[in-house]
Design a protein around this motif. Sequence first.
Motif, PDB file in Angstrom:
ATOM      1  N   SER A 100      -1.431  -6.920 -14.666  1.00  0.00           N
ATOM      2  CA  SER A 100      -0.233  -7.756 -14.517  1.00  0.00           C
ATOM      3  C   SER A 100      -0.578  -8.930 -13.607  1.00  0.00           C
ATOM      4  O   SER A 100      -0.044  -9.043 -12.503  1.00  0.00           O
ATOM      5  CB  SER A 100       0.915  -6.951 -13.917  1.00  0.00           C
ATOM      6  OG  SER A 100       1.154  -5.780 -14.651  1.00  0.00           O
ATOM      7  N   SER A 101      -1.449  -9.783 -14.072  1.00  0.00           N
ATOM      8  CA  SER A 101      -1.975 -10.850 -13.222  1.00  0.00           C
ATOM      9  C   SER A 101      -0.897 -11.815 -12.732  1.00  0.00           C
ATOM     10  O   SER A 101      -1.089 -12.502 -11.737  1.00  0.00           O
ATOM     11  CB  SER A 101      -3.079 -11.615 -13.946  1.00  0.00           C
ATOM     12  OG  SER A 101      -2.587 -12.163 -15.150  1.00  0.00           O
ATOM     13  N   SER A 102       0.257 -11.875 -13.409  1.00  0.00           N
ATOM     14  CA  SER A 102       1.315 -12.781 -12.960  1.00  0.00           C
ATOM     15  C   SER A 102       2.111 -12.200 -11.794  1.00  0.00           C
ATOM     16  O   SER A 102       2.800 -12.918 -11.083  1.00  0.00           O
ATOM     17  CB  SER A 102       2.264 -13.107 -14.116  1.00  0.00           C
ATOM     18  OG  SER A 102       2.961 -11.939 -14.512  1.00  0.00           O
ATOM     19  N   ALA A 103       2.007 -10.893 -11.563  1.00  0.00           N
ATOM     20  CA  ALA A 103       2.771 -10.254 -10.490  1.00  0.00           C
ATOM     21  C   ALA A 103       2.071 -10.434  -9.143  1.00  0.00           C
ATOM     22  O   ALA A 103       0.848 -10.472  -9.055  1.00  0.00           O
ATOM     23  CB  ALA A 103       2.947  -8.772 -10.787  1.00  0.00           C
ATOM     24  N   ASP A 104       2.877 -10.535  -8.100  1.00  0.00           N
ATOM     25  CA  ASP A 104       2.384 -10.593  -6.723  1.00  0.00           C
ATOM     26  C   ASP A 104       2.592  -9.199  -6.139  1.00  0.00           C
ATOM     27  O   ASP A 104       3.722  -8.807  -5.821  1.00  0.00           O
ATOM     28  CB  ASP A 104       3.166 -11.652  -5.946  1.00  0.00           C
ATOM     29  CG  ASP A 104       2.759 -11.740  -4.488  1.00  0.00           C
ATOM     30  OD1 ASP A 104       1.703 -11.181  -4.121  1.00  0.00           O
ATOM     31  OD2 ASP A 104       3.501 -12.353  -3.705  1.00  0.00           O
ATOM     32  N   ILE A 105       1.509  -8.425  -6.018  1.00  0.00           N
ATOM     33  CA  ILE A 105       1.592  -7.034  -5.574  1.00  0.00           C
ATOM     34  C   ILE A 105       0.845  -6.899  -4.251  1.00  0.00           C
ATOM     35  O   ILE A 105      -0.302  -7.320  -4.140  1.00  0.00           O
ATOM     36  CB  ILE A 105       0.975  -6.077  -6.611  1.00  0.00           C
ATOM     37  CG1 ILE A 105       1.557  -6.338  -7.998  1.00  0.00           C
ATOM     38  CG2 ILE A 105       1.184  -4.636  -6.190  1.00  0.00           C
ATOM     39  CD1 ILE A 105       0.823  -5.626  -9.114  1.00  0.00           C
ATOM     40  N   GLU A 106       1.517  -6.311  -3.271  1.00  0.00           N
ATOM     41  CA  GLU A 106       0.883  -6.129  -1.972  1.00  0.00           C
ATOM     42  C   GLU A 106       0.992  -4.678  -1.526  1.00  0.00           C
ATOM     43  O   GLU A 106       1.904  -3.959  -1.937  1.00  0.00           O
ATOM     44  CB  GLU A 106       1.499  -7.055  -0.927  1.00  0.00           C
ATOM     45  CG  GLU A 106       2.995  -6.891  -0.763  1.00  0.00           C
ATOM     46  CD  GLU A 106       3.607  -7.964   0.127  1.00  0.00           C
ATOM     47  OE1 GLU A 106       4.272  -7.582   1.104  1.00  0.00           O
ATOM     48  OE2 GLU A 106       3.423  -9.157  -0.164  1.00  0.00           O
ATOM     49  N   LEU A 107       0.040  -4.270  -0.693  1.00  0.00           N
ATOM     50  CA  LEU A 107       0.005  -2.912  -0.160  1.00  0.00           C
ATOM     51  C   LEU A 107      -0.050  -2.990   1.361  1.00  0.00           C
ATOM     52  O   LEU A 107      -0.874  -3.714   1.916  1.00  0.00           O
ATOM     53  CB  LEU A 107      -1.217  -2.163  -0.686  1.00  0.00           C
ATOM     54  CG  LEU A 107      -1.496  -0.777  -0.115  1.00  0.00           C
ATOM     55  CD1 LEU A 107      -0.374   0.186  -0.430  1.00  0.00           C
ATOM     56  CD2 LEU A 107      -2.822  -0.241  -0.641  1.00  0.00           C
ATOM     57  N   GLU A 108       0.851  -2.262   2.013  1.00  0.00           N
ATOM     58  CA  GLU A 108       0.864  -2.169   3.472  1.00  0.00           C
ATOM     59  C   GLU A 108       0.740  -0.709   3.843  1.00  0.00           C
ATOM     60  O   GLU A 108       1.444   0.134   3.287  1.00  0.00           O
ATOM     61  CB  GLU A 108       2.187  -2.671   4.048  1.00  0.00           C
ATOM     62  CG  GLU A 108       2.518  -4.108   3.792  1.00  0.00           C
ATOM     63  CD  GLU A 108       3.921  -4.426   4.296  1.00  0.00           C
ATOM     64  OE1 GLU A 108       4.290  -3.980   5.407  1.00  0.00           O
ATOM     65  OE2 GLU A 108       4.652  -5.097   3.554  1.00  0.00           O
ATOM     66  N   GLY A 109      -0.121  -0.421   4.784  1.00  0.00           N
ATOM     67  CA  GLY A 109      -0.239   0.950   5.249  1.00  0.00           C
ATOM     68  C   GLY A 109      -1.510   1.157   6.038  1.00  0.00           C
ATOM     69  O   GLY A 109      -2.347   0.258   6.147  1.00  0.00           O
ATOM     70  N   PRO A 110      -1.679   2.347   6.566  1.00  0.00           N
ATOM     71  CA  PRO A 110      -2.885   2.678   7.326  1.00  0.00           C
ATOM     72  C   PRO A 110      -4.073   2.844   6.386  1.00  0.00           C
ATOM     73  O   PRO A 110      -3.930   2.744   5.162  1.00  0.00           O
ATOM     74  CB  PRO A 110      -2.510   3.998   7.999  1.00  0.00           C
ATOM     75  CG  PRO A 110      -1.525   4.614   7.064  1.00  0.00           C
ATOM     76  CD  PRO A 110      -0.753   3.462   6.470  1.00  0.00           C
ATOM     77  N   ASP A 111      -5.227   3.123   6.941  1.00  0.00           N
ATOM     78  CA  ASP A 111      -6.422   3.346   6.121  1.00  0.00           C
ATOM     79  C   ASP A 111      -6.314   4.624   5.308  1.00  0.00           C
ATOM     80  O   ASP A 111      -6.856   4.719   4.212  1.00  0.00           O
ATOM     81  CB  ASP A 111      -7.673   3.405   7.001  1.00  0.00           C
ATOM     82  CG  ASP A 111      -8.011   2.045   7.599  1.00  0.00           C
ATOM     83  OD1 ASP A 111      -7.605   1.014   7.031  1.00  0.00           O
ATOM     84  OD2 ASP A 111      -8.679   2.023   8.655  1.00  0.00           O
ATOM     85  N   ALA A 112      -5.611   5.608   5.841  1.00  0.00           N
ATOM     86  CA  ALA A 112      -5.424   6.882   5.145  1.00  0.00           C
ATOM     87  C   ALA A 112      -4.161   7.550   5.682  1.00  0.00           C
ATOM     88  O   ALA A 112      -3.789   7.347   6.826  1.00  0.00           O
ATOM     89  CB  ALA A 112      -6.621   7.810   5.354  1.00  0.00           C
ATOM     90  N   MET A 113      -3.499   8.308   4.818  1.00  0.00           N
ATOM     91  CA  MET A 113      -2.346   9.104   5.227  1.00  0.00           C
ATOM     92  C   MET A 113      -2.245  10.272   4.240  1.00  0.00           C
ATOM     93  O   MET A 113      -2.124  10.068   3.039  1.00  0.00           O
ATOM     94  CB  MET A 113      -1.059   8.284   5.230  1.00  0.00           C
ATOM     95  CG  MET A 113       0.110   9.103   5.703  1.00  0.00           C
ATOM     96  SD  MET A 113       1.384   8.214   6.612  1.00  0.00           S
ATOM     97  CE  MET A 113       0.528   7.427   7.930  1.00  0.00           C
TER      98      MET A 113
END
Length: 158
Positions: free
Chosen positions: A33-46
């Motif tokens: 979905s190259s048109s979508a702006d997708i971001e990830l926030e979080g620690p290195d592991a959980m």
Amino acid sequence: VRVLSSPNPTVGEAKVDCVRLARSVVRTHGRSSSSADIELEGPDAMWVGASERLERALDSLVDNAIEHNPAETPRVGVVIAPDDADGWVRLRVKDDGPIIPEAERAVVTGDAEITQTRHASGLGLWLVRLTTDAFGGELLFSTSEWGGNAVDVRLPEA
């Protein structure tokens, strides 16, 4: 929405790094979905009390956030953080799309009875609900800071 105990006795033994699963989902949707702006926030592991099956539920939430958003560039965020309640982790998928209708949310959460004329329209939210229930979690709906949906999956920390 109520917290349900898992009917599967081995679930208590299962644990998975939900950040790793979320990274995989974000990477896959970033490519497809190259048109979508997708971001990830979080620690290195959980680590949470769940299995790899959780990845399909996260994938479904991100897919719905993109698919049901008419914007030219849908905005989707995946946020993983400890929950306010000790021993819980919150996985949030948020978007800037149209709000999931209250009637559909109520059926999926069990706050409204399923009838021939009142039922959820897609399988994605049911998959998320069943997965959340299987791991003794909780499914919550709210409005994101972007004006769209915020769907939270709360799971026990492992």
